[in-house]
Each structure stands twice: as structure tokens, then as C-alpha cells.
Scaffold this motif. Structure first.
Motif, short mmCIF file in Angstrom:
data_model
loop_
_atom_site.label_atom_id
_atom_site.label_comp_id
_atom_site.label_asym_id
_atom_site.label_seq_id
_atom_site.Cartn_x
_atom_site.Cartn_y
_atom_site.Cartn_z
N THR A 33 0.85 -1.19 0.00
CA THR A 33 0.00 0.00 0.00
C THR A 33 0.88 1.24 0.00
O THR A 33 2.01 1.21 0.50
N THR A 34 0.37 2.30 -0.57
CA THR A 34 1.08 3.58 -0.55
C THR A 34 0.49 4.45 0.54
O THR A 34 1.20 4.96 1.39
N ASN A 35 -0.82 4.58 0.50
CA ASN A 35 -1.58 5.34 1.48
C ASN A 35 -2.84 4.54 1.81
O ASN A 35 -3.91 4.84 1.27
N PRO A 36 -2.71 3.52 2.67
CA PRO A 36 -3.86 2.65 2.94
C PRO A 36 -5.05 3.44 3.47
O PRO A 36 -4.90 4.33 4.31
N LEU A 37 -6.21 3.12 2.92
CA LEU A 37 -7.43 3.79 3.36
C LEU A 37 -7.92 3.19 4.67
O LEU A 37 -7.68 2.02 4.95
N ASP A 38 -8.62 3.99 5.43
CA ASP A 38 -9.37 3.49 6.56
C ASP A 38 -10.70 3.01 6.01
O ASP A 38 -10.92 3.02 4.80
N CYS A 39 -11.59 2.64 6.87
CA CYS A 39 -12.92 2.24 6.45
C CYS A 39 -13.67 3.51 6.03
O CYS A 39 -14.13 4.28 6.87
N VAL A 40 -13.73 3.73 4.72
CA VAL A 40 -14.35 4.94 4.18
C VAL A 40 -15.46 4.56 3.20
O VAL A 40 -15.55 3.41 2.77
N SER A 41 -16.24 5.53 2.84
CA SER A 41 -17.25 5.32 1.81
C SER A 41 -16.57 5.10 0.47
O SER A 41 -15.60 5.78 0.13
N ALA A 42 -17.10 4.18 -0.31
CA ALA A 42 -16.58 3.93 -1.66
C ALA A 42 -16.70 5.17 -2.53
O ALA A 42 -15.95 5.33 -3.49
N LEU A 43 -17.59 6.07 -2.17
CA LEU A 43 -17.82 7.28 -2.95
C LEU A 43 -16.83 8.39 -2.63
O LEU A 43 -16.96 9.51 -3.13
N THR A 44 -15.83 8.08 -1.82
CA THR A 44 -14.80 9.07 -1.49
C THR A 44 -13.43 8.67 -2.01
O THR A 44 -12.46 9.42 -1.82
N VAL A 45 -13.34 7.52 -2.66
CA VAL A 45 -12.06 7.05 -3.17
C VAL A 45 -11.59 7.96 -4.30
O VAL A 45 -12.35 8.27 -5.21
N LYS A 46 -10.35 8.36 -4.22
CA LYS A 46 -9.77 9.27 -5.22
C LYS A 46 -8.90 8.49 -6.19
O LYS A 46 -8.42 7.40 -5.88
N PRO A 47 -8.63 9.06 -7.36
CA PRO A 47 -7.82 8.36 -8.36
C PRO A 47 -6.35 8.20 -7.96
O PRO A 47 -5.60 7.53 -8.66
N THR A 48 -5.96 8.75 -6.84
CA THR A 48 -4.59 8.58 -6.34
C THR A 48 -4.47 7.37 -5.42
O THR A 48 -3.35 6.98 -5.08
N SER A 49 -5.58 6.78 -5.03
CA SER A 49 -5.56 5.58 -4.18
C SER A 49 -5.36 4.36 -5.07
O SER A 49 -6.05 4.20 -6.07
N THR A 50 -4.43 3.50 -4.69
CA THR A 50 -4.19 2.28 -5.46
C THR A 50 -5.21 1.21 -5.06
O THR A 50 -5.86 1.31 -4.02
N ALA A 51 -5.30 0.18 -5.88
CA ALA A 51 -6.16 -0.94 -5.52
C ALA A 51 -5.73 -1.55 -4.19
O ALA A 51 -6.56 -2.00 -3.40
N ALA A 52 -4.43 -1.57 -3.92
CA ALA A 52 -3.92 -2.07 -2.64
C ALA A 52 -4.39 -1.18 -1.48
O ALA A 52 -4.79 -1.69 -0.42
#
Length: 187
Positions: A33-52
Motif C-alpha cells: 500500500t502507498t496510502n492505505p485507506l481506513d474504512c471509508v465510503s466507496a464514494l470518497t475514493v480518489k484516483p490517487t488511491s491504489t487498488a492495494a
């Protein structure tokens, strides 16, 4: 059964049923992961977040028993990872999504796994939720990161045989359209 449901199911079964001793060689950055997400809404994912990064967020949701949110993030991670398979030249790296799912969800307890599968089934049957996620994805710009997590997953990372890890002259718009077809957001 949806595409992301099939992928997750198949590789969780492999992870669970592996009885023999496995020697695992990993290159630096594999599935990282580069910047692992927390438990967030799928509607807040940005194009800078990787699939990991997105899959890490799905795992965080599952750990908090927020299986519906985890299912939605798995759908988004599937779209991003499919997009990455189109632009990563090393075809041996394309199994990164299933490896990510196995890594993040393979150690779940059976009851948790059943809850996650039930939430994926529920999402698959909920046209309104799917449409909301699809509308968000379709209107989003394609991922903008370099998919190092996937590049490092392929054999080219070990053999140094892949001189150009990304497909030359890749059409991101066309790739994103194909990704939307993959997650059944368009036909």
C-alpha cells in the motif's frame, strides 16, 4: 455472481485450503500500500488511491464488522485493479488483485468471511447501491498513480526482464471504460 465476487471467492478458497508448505518470494513493493485507506465510503475514493490502498480500506471495514462498506470498497478496488492490468505490461503481474484479496482477507474467521460474502451478495442484488457506486466511478477520472504494487508482483520484478513496466501509449480513458464494463457499470 458478480466479477469481483468470483475473484474474491476463488482466492479466499485457495488461501484457506492451502495445506502444504509454501515458500513465498516477494519483491520489494509487492502488493504494498502507498496510502492505505481506513474504512471509508466507496464514494470518497480518489484516483490517487491504489487498488492495494482500497483493499486495505475494505479490510479495515471488515475488521469493524462494516461488511456492506467492505463490499463496496471491494467493487471499487476491482475496477482499479482491472484498469491496472490493462496498463501494466508484465502479464504475470496481473494476478495482483487476487493476491491482495488473499493477503487481506485470507486470515478472516469463517463467520466473518460468511458475513463478507453475504454483504457482497447483497450488494450484487441491490441495483440502487450498485448504480450509486457506478455513477461515481463512471464520473471519476481514471486512476493516476503508478501501479507499483502490481508491477512488483510480476516475474519481471525478479528477472528485470520488463524494461517498460507500463504499456506504451496507454489510453487511460479507454482503459477506464473497459474497467467499468469489468465491474458491470456499463456494457
Amino acid at each position: 455472481m458478480s466479477t469481483f465476487q468470483i475473484i474474491l471467492s476463488a482466492f479466499l478458497l485457495v488461501a484457506i485450503s492451502a495445506n502444504g508448505q509454501v515458500i513465498n518470494f516477494e519483491s520489494q513493493g509487492n502488493l504494498q500500500t502507498t496510502n492505505p485507506l481506513d474504512c471509508v465510503s466507496a464514494l470518497t475514493v480518489k484516483p490517487t488511491s491504489t487498488a492495494a490502498d482500497i483493499t486495505a480500506g475494505a479490510k479495515a471495514c471488515a475488521q469493524q464488522s462494516k461488511y456492506d462498506q467492505a463490499a463496496e470498497l471491494i467493487m471499487v478496488a476491482s475496477a482499479y485493479a482491472y484498469f491496472d492490468t490493462l496498463r501494466v505490461s508484465d502479464k504475470t503481474a496481473h494476478g495482483a488483485l487476487t493476491a491482495l484479496f488473499s493477503k487481506e482477507f485470507g486470515s478472516m474467521q469463517e463467520t466473518e468471511r460468511n458475513e463478507l460474502f453475504a454483504s457482497i451478495d447483497a450488494l450484487d442484488g441491490d441495483e440502487q447501491r450498485i448504480r450509486e457506486i457506478c455513477d461515481y466511478l463512471v464520473s471519476s477520472t481514471p486512476p493516476s498513480y503508478v501501479p507499483d504494487y502490481m508491477i512488483a508482483h510480476g516475474m519481471g520484478a525478479f528477472t528485470d526482464s520488463i524494461k517498460e513496466p507500463l504499456v506504451r501509449d496507454f489510453d487511460a480513458s479507454e482503459g477506464w471504460t473497459k474497467s467499468m464494463v469489468f465491474v458491470k457499470c456499463s456494457s
